[in-house]
Motif scaffolding. Structure first.
Motif, PDB file in Angstrom:
ATOM      1  N   GLN A  70     -14.391  -6.874   7.199  1.00  0.00           N
ATOM      2  CA  GLN A  70     -15.013  -6.316   8.539  1.00  0.00           C
ATOM      3  C   GLN A  70     -13.796  -5.683   9.522  1.00  0.00           C
ATOM      4  O   GLN A  70     -14.260  -4.865  10.162  1.00  0.00           O
ATOM      5  N   ILE A  71     -12.679  -6.262   9.425  1.00  0.00           N
ATOM      6  CA  ILE A  71     -11.614  -5.583  10.067  1.00  0.00           C
ATOM      7  C   ILE A  71     -11.508  -4.192   9.475  1.00  0.00           C
ATOM      8  O   ILE A  71     -10.941  -3.194  10.462  1.00  0.00           O
ATOM      9  N   VAL A  72     -11.075  -4.279   8.266  1.00  0.00           N
ATOM     10  CA  VAL A  72     -10.658  -3.196   7.334  1.00  0.00           C
ATOM     11  C   VAL A  72     -11.719  -1.889   7.606  1.00  0.00           C
ATOM     12  O   VAL A  72     -11.235  -0.838   7.742  1.00  0.00           O
ATOM     13  N   ASN A  73     -12.960  -2.312   7.566  1.00  0.00           N
ATOM     14  CA  ASN A  73     -13.939  -1.092   7.959  1.00  0.00           C
ATOM     15  C   ASN A  73     -14.031  -0.483   9.173  1.00  0.00           C
ATOM     16  O   ASN A  73     -14.687   0.383   9.338  1.00  0.00           O
ATOM     17  N   ILE A  74     -13.355  -1.221  10.119  1.00  0.00           N
ATOM     18  CA  ILE A  74     -13.342  -0.598  11.530  1.00  0.00           C
ATOM     19  C   ILE A  74     -12.743   0.555  11.430  1.00  0.00           C
ATOM     20  O   ILE A  74     -12.908   1.587  12.141  1.00  0.00           O
ATOM     21  N   PHE A  75     -11.518   0.802  10.738  1.00  0.00           N
ATOM     22  CA  PHE A  75     -10.643   1.869  10.994  1.00  0.00           C
ATOM     23  C   PHE A  75     -10.878   3.068  10.031  1.00  0.00           C
ATOM     24  O   PHE A  75     -11.405   2.536   8.626  1.00  0.00           O
ATOM     25  N   ASN A  76     -10.922   4.162  10.548  1.00  0.00           N
ATOM     26  CA  ASN A  76     -10.942   5.210   9.520  1.00  0.00           C
ATOM     27  C   ASN A  76      -9.912   6.326  10.205  1.00  0.00           C
ATOM     28  O   ASN A  76      -9.332   6.196  10.842  1.00  0.00           O
ATOM     29  N   THR A  77     -10.286   7.693   9.580  1.00  0.00           N
ATOM     30  CA  THR A  77      -9.478   8.726   9.909  1.00  0.00           C
ATOM     31  C   THR A  77      -9.300   9.006  11.560  1.00  0.00           C
ATOM     32  O   THR A  77      -8.421   9.711  11.972  1.00  0.00           O
ATOM     33  N   LYS A  78     -10.300   8.634  12.228  1.00  0.00           N
ATOM     34  CA  LYS A  78     -10.220   9.076  13.647  1.00  0.00           C
ATOM     35  C   LYS A  78     -10.110   7.717  14.509  1.00  0.00           C
ATOM     36  O   LYS A  78      -9.860   7.738  15.650  1.00  0.00           O
ATOM     37  N   ASN A  79      -9.884   6.608  13.927  1.00  0.00           N
ATOM     38  CA  ASN A  79      -9.895   5.420  14.424  1.00  0.00           C
ATOM     39  C   ASN A  79      -8.707   4.437  13.683  1.00  0.00           C
ATOM     40  O   ASN A  79      -9.012   3.830  12.715  1.00  0.00           O
ATOM     41  N   ARG A  80      -7.433   4.641  14.110  1.00  0.00           N
ATOM     42  CA  ARG A  80      -6.388   3.859  13.597  1.00  0.00           C
ATOM     43  C   ARG A  80      -5.547   3.086  14.553  1.00  0.00           C
ATOM     44  O   ARG A  80      -5.492   3.390  15.676  1.00  0.00           O
ATOM     45  N   THR A  86      -5.239  -4.752   5.342  1.00  0.00           N
ATOM     46  CA  THR A  86      -5.784  -5.957   4.747  1.00  0.00           C
ATOM     47  C   THR A  86      -6.589  -6.598   5.641  1.00  0.00           C
ATOM     48  O   THR A  86      -7.090  -7.563   5.382  1.00  0.00           O
ATOM     49  N   GLY A  87      -6.450  -6.491   7.152  1.00  0.00           N
ATOM     50  CA  GLY A  87      -7.373  -6.904   8.053  1.00  0.00           C
ATOM     51  C   GLY A  87      -7.069  -8.305   8.617  1.00  0.00           C
ATOM     52  O   GLY A  87      -7.926  -8.803   9.404  1.00  0.00           O
ATOM     53  N   ASP A  88      -5.959  -8.527   8.140  1.00  0.00           N
ATOM     54  CA  ASP A  88      -5.198  -9.792   8.924  1.00  0.00           C
ATOM     55  C   ASP A  88      -3.909  -9.788   8.842  1.00  0.00           C
ATOM     56  O   ASP A  88      -3.244  -9.586   7.700  1.00  0.00           O
ATOM     57  N   VAL A  89      -3.261  -9.894  10.137  1.00  0.00           N
ATOM     58  CA  VAL A  89      -1.806  -9.892  10.245  1.00  0.00           C
ATOM     59  C   VAL A  89      -1.095 -11.141   9.724  1.00  0.00           C
ATOM     60  O   VAL A  89       0.140 -10.889   9.403  1.00  0.00           O
ATOM     61  N   GLU A  90      -1.803 -12.004   9.132  1.00  0.00           N
ATOM     62  CA  GLU A  90      -1.155 -13.152   8.330  1.00  0.00           C
ATOM     63  C   GLU A  90      -0.610 -12.704   7.053  1.00  0.00           C
ATOM     64  O   GLU A  90       0.137 -13.313   6.406  1.00  0.00           O
ATOM     65  N   ASN A  91      -0.929 -11.245   6.462  1.00  0.00           N
ATOM     66  CA  ASN A  91      -0.515 -10.598   5.187  1.00  0.00           C
ATOM     67  C   ASN A  91       0.697 -10.057   5.450  1.00  0.00           C
ATOM     68  O   ASN A  91       1.166  -9.475   4.597  1.00  0.00           O
ATOM     69  N   ALA A  92       1.090 -10.366   6.592  1.00  0.00           N
ATOM     70  CA  ALA A  92       2.561  -9.323   6.944  1.00  0.00           C
ATOM     71  C   ALA A  92       3.758  -9.584   5.878  1.00  0.00           C
ATOM     72  O   ALA A  92       4.451  -8.685   5.351  1.00  0.00           O
ATOM     73  N   LYS A 104       2.697  -0.153   0.048  1.00  0.00           N
ATOM     74  CA  LYS A 104       1.877  -0.684  -0.815  1.00  0.00           C
ATOM     75  C   LYS A 104       1.102  -1.971  -0.070  1.00  0.00           C
ATOM     76  O   LYS A 104       1.882  -2.654   0.895  1.00  0.00           O
ATOM     77  N   SER A 105      -0.174  -2.301  -0.413  1.00  0.00           N
ATOM     78  CA  SER A 105      -0.791  -3.399   0.395  1.00  0.00           C
ATOM     79  C   SER A 105      -1.205  -4.507  -0.598  1.00  0.00           C
ATOM     80  O   SER A 105      -1.823  -4.075  -1.562  1.00  0.00           O
ATOM     81  N   PRO A 106      -1.270  -5.801  -0.219  1.00  0.00           N
ATOM     82  CA  PRO A 106      -1.907  -6.816  -0.756  1.00  0.00           C
ATOM     83  C   PRO A 106      -3.382  -6.628  -0.510  1.00  0.00           C
ATOM     84  O   PRO A 106      -3.919  -5.728   0.078  1.00  0.00           O
ATOM     85  N   ALA A 107      -4.108  -7.560  -1.189  1.00  0.00           N
ATOM     86  CA  ALA A 107      -5.472  -7.651  -1.157  1.00  0.00           C
ATOM     87  C   ALA A 107      -6.057  -7.700   0.049  1.00  0.00           C
ATOM     88  O   ALA A 107      -5.412  -8.210   1.112  1.00  0.00           O
TER      89      ALA A 107
END
Length: 98
Positions: free
Chosen positions: A57-67, A21-27, A49-52
């Motif tokens: 910008q944060i979500v796009n940083i992570f990929n299959t080689k960067n988690r 989600t890009g934000d820990v406030e969605n925990a 399952k994840s909310p919206a």
């Protein structure tokens, strides 16, 4: 389902919240959505399952080689045993003479 919804080795629940989600406030919302507690241990391969997404910008940083993976455990070496001390009595058993 995307590969971001799958739990990989070393990932905590909060890692998955940020990755999905890009934000820990969605925990809390993500915990309710999955019927788990935010402190629950996640199993490798578990699908969440994840909310919206709230911060692309944060979500796009992570990929299959960067988690994010902050749930890695560190193994600490066991301390070496203390050497045994020999008790000497004066004057007969002391190993040195004066």
């Amino acid at each position: 389902m995307t590969d971001k919804n799958i739990v990989y080795q070393g990932q905590s629940f909060f890692d998955k919240v940020i990755e999905c989600t890009g934000d820990v406030e969605n925990a809390f919302a993500m915990a309710l959505l999955n019927g788990i507690n935010v402190t629950d241990h996640l199993e490798i391969g578990q699908v969440l399952k994840s909310p919206a997404v709230t911060k692309n910008q944060i979500v796009n940083i992570f990929n299959t080689k960067n988690r994010p993976a902050s749930a890695l455990s560190v193994l600490t070496p066991e301390p070496e045993p203390e050497p045994e001390l020999t008790a000497y009595e004066f004057p007969g058993e002391f190993p040195y003479s004066f």
